[in-house]
Scaffold this active site. Structure first.
Site, short mmCIF file in Angstrom:
data_model
loop_
_atom_site.label_atom_id
_atom_site.label_comp_id
_atom_site.label_asym_id
_atom_site.label_seq_id
_atom_site.Cartn_x
_atom_site.Cartn_y
_atom_site.Cartn_z
N CYS A 7 0.86 -1.20 0.00
CA CYS A 7 0.00 0.00 0.00
C CYS A 7 0.88 1.24 0.00
O CYS A 7 2.04 1.18 -0.45
CB CYS A 7 -1.00 -0.02 1.15
SG CYS A 7 -0.29 0.05 2.80
N ASN A 10 2.14 1.67 4.44
CA ASN A 10 2.41 0.39 5.14
C ASN A 10 2.07 0.48 6.63
O ASN A 10 2.70 -0.16 7.46
CB ASN A 10 3.86 -0.07 4.92
CG ASN A 10 4.13 -1.50 5.37
OD1 ASN A 10 5.23 -1.82 5.80
ND2 ASN A 10 3.15 -2.37 5.29
N CYS A 12 -1.62 0.96 7.33
CA CYS A 12 -3.06 0.68 7.41
C CYS A 12 -3.42 -0.55 6.58
O CYS A 12 -3.52 -1.65 7.11
CB CYS A 12 -3.87 1.90 6.94
SG CYS A 12 -3.57 3.40 7.91
N ARG A 13 -3.66 -0.36 5.27
CA ARG A 13 -4.24 -1.44 4.45
C ARG A 13 -3.37 -2.68 4.37
O ARG A 13 -3.85 -3.80 4.62
CB ARG A 13 -4.54 -0.91 3.03
CG ARG A 13 -5.68 0.06 2.98
CD ARG A 13 -5.72 0.82 1.68
NE ARG A 13 -4.62 1.78 1.57
CZ ARG A 13 -4.39 2.55 0.54
NH1 ARG A 13 -5.20 2.48 -0.51
NH2 ARG A 13 -3.38 3.40 0.54
N SER A 14 -2.10 -2.52 3.99
CA SER A 14 -1.31 -3.74 3.75
C SER A 14 -0.97 -4.51 5.03
O SER A 14 -1.04 -5.75 5.01
CB SER A 14 -0.06 -3.45 2.89
OG SER A 14 0.83 -2.58 3.53
N ASP A 123 -8.79 3.62 0.96
CA ASP A 123 -7.75 4.09 1.89
C ASP A 123 -8.43 4.75 3.09
O ASP A 123 -9.07 5.80 2.96
CB ASP A 123 -6.87 5.11 1.16
CG ASP A 123 -5.74 5.61 2.03
OD1 ASP A 123 -5.68 5.23 3.22
OD2 ASP A 123 -4.90 6.37 1.52
P1 4NP Z 1 -1.91 2.94 3.95
O1 4NP Z 1 -2.53 4.34 4.41
O2 4NP Z 1 -1.27 3.18 2.60
O3 4NP Z 1 -3.09 2.05 3.88
O4 4NP Z 1 -0.89 2.55 5.02
C1 4NP Z 1 -1.82 5.54 4.41
C2 4NP Z 1 -1.01 5.84 5.49
C3 4NP Z 1 -0.31 7.02 5.51
C4 4NP Z 1 -0.41 7.89 4.44
C5 4NP Z 1 -1.21 7.58 3.35
C6 4NP Z 1 -1.93 6.38 3.33
N1 4NP Z 1 0.30 9.11 4.48
O5 4NP Z 1 0.14 9.90 3.52
O6 4NP Z 1 1.04 9.38 5.41
#
Ligand code: 4NP
Length: 158
Positions: A7, A10, A12-14, A123
């Protein structure tokens, strides 16, 4: 079978997908190695977002120990399958592919349920706990289908 989820951050989703899949495979007695990573360095070294931990924890899945890292070219060698959450990750992974062969391992996670549609896993980062719950449900459904595809007796089980 070695499966990598990708993702953005790294956190949240993954890591949620990784925890859900490990839990399901463990319950089914299927050997799997999973990991997850991202493409943005903001959270490298961090544990998963507290909201992701809370929603997974609600379902008995502990993702607290994952440490965020970036995708690396070596991942093409180390994993049998690489599942991305949305088109931005697909593009980022494709830019690091060394050959067309590398990309044969890569797909959108939700294509497991909706083949060829390239739909994103939502997301939840900018949203509330309910968004994390919705994302959990998407990931959970995809992991159920993944386990059906790769379960005992299936030809691509390793
Ligand atoms: P993830 O979510 O890709 O599912 O881990 C996000 C976590 C942080 C950010 C974007 C998406 N960020 O922009 O910091």
């Amino acid at each position: 079978m070695k499966i990598l989820f990708v993702c953005t951050g790294n956190i949240c989703r993954s890591p949620m997908a990784e925890g859900i899949l490990r839990n399901k495979f463990g319950n089914a007695g299927i050997k799997v190695e999973t990991d997850s990573c991202g493409f943005e360095s903001f959270h490298v070294g961090d544990n998963p977002d507290k909201r992701a931990q809370a929603v997974c924890g609600k379902y008995g899945i502990d993702i607290s120990r994952h440490v965020a890292r970036l995708f690396r070219k070596q991942d093409f060698d180390d994993f049998d399958r690489i599942y991305v959450m949305d088109s931005s990750h697909y593009y980022s992974v494709s830019r690091m592919a060394r050959s067309a062969g590398d990309m044969t391992k890569v797909d959108y996670l939700l294509n497991i349920i909706y083949p060829g549609k390239n739909l994103p896993v939502d997301d939840p980062w900018y949203h509330d706990l309910q968004a994390f719950e919705r994302t959990y449900k998407q990931l959970d459904a995809a992991c159920d289908s993944l386990i059906e595809m790769t379960g005992p007796g299936k030809e691509d089980t390793k």
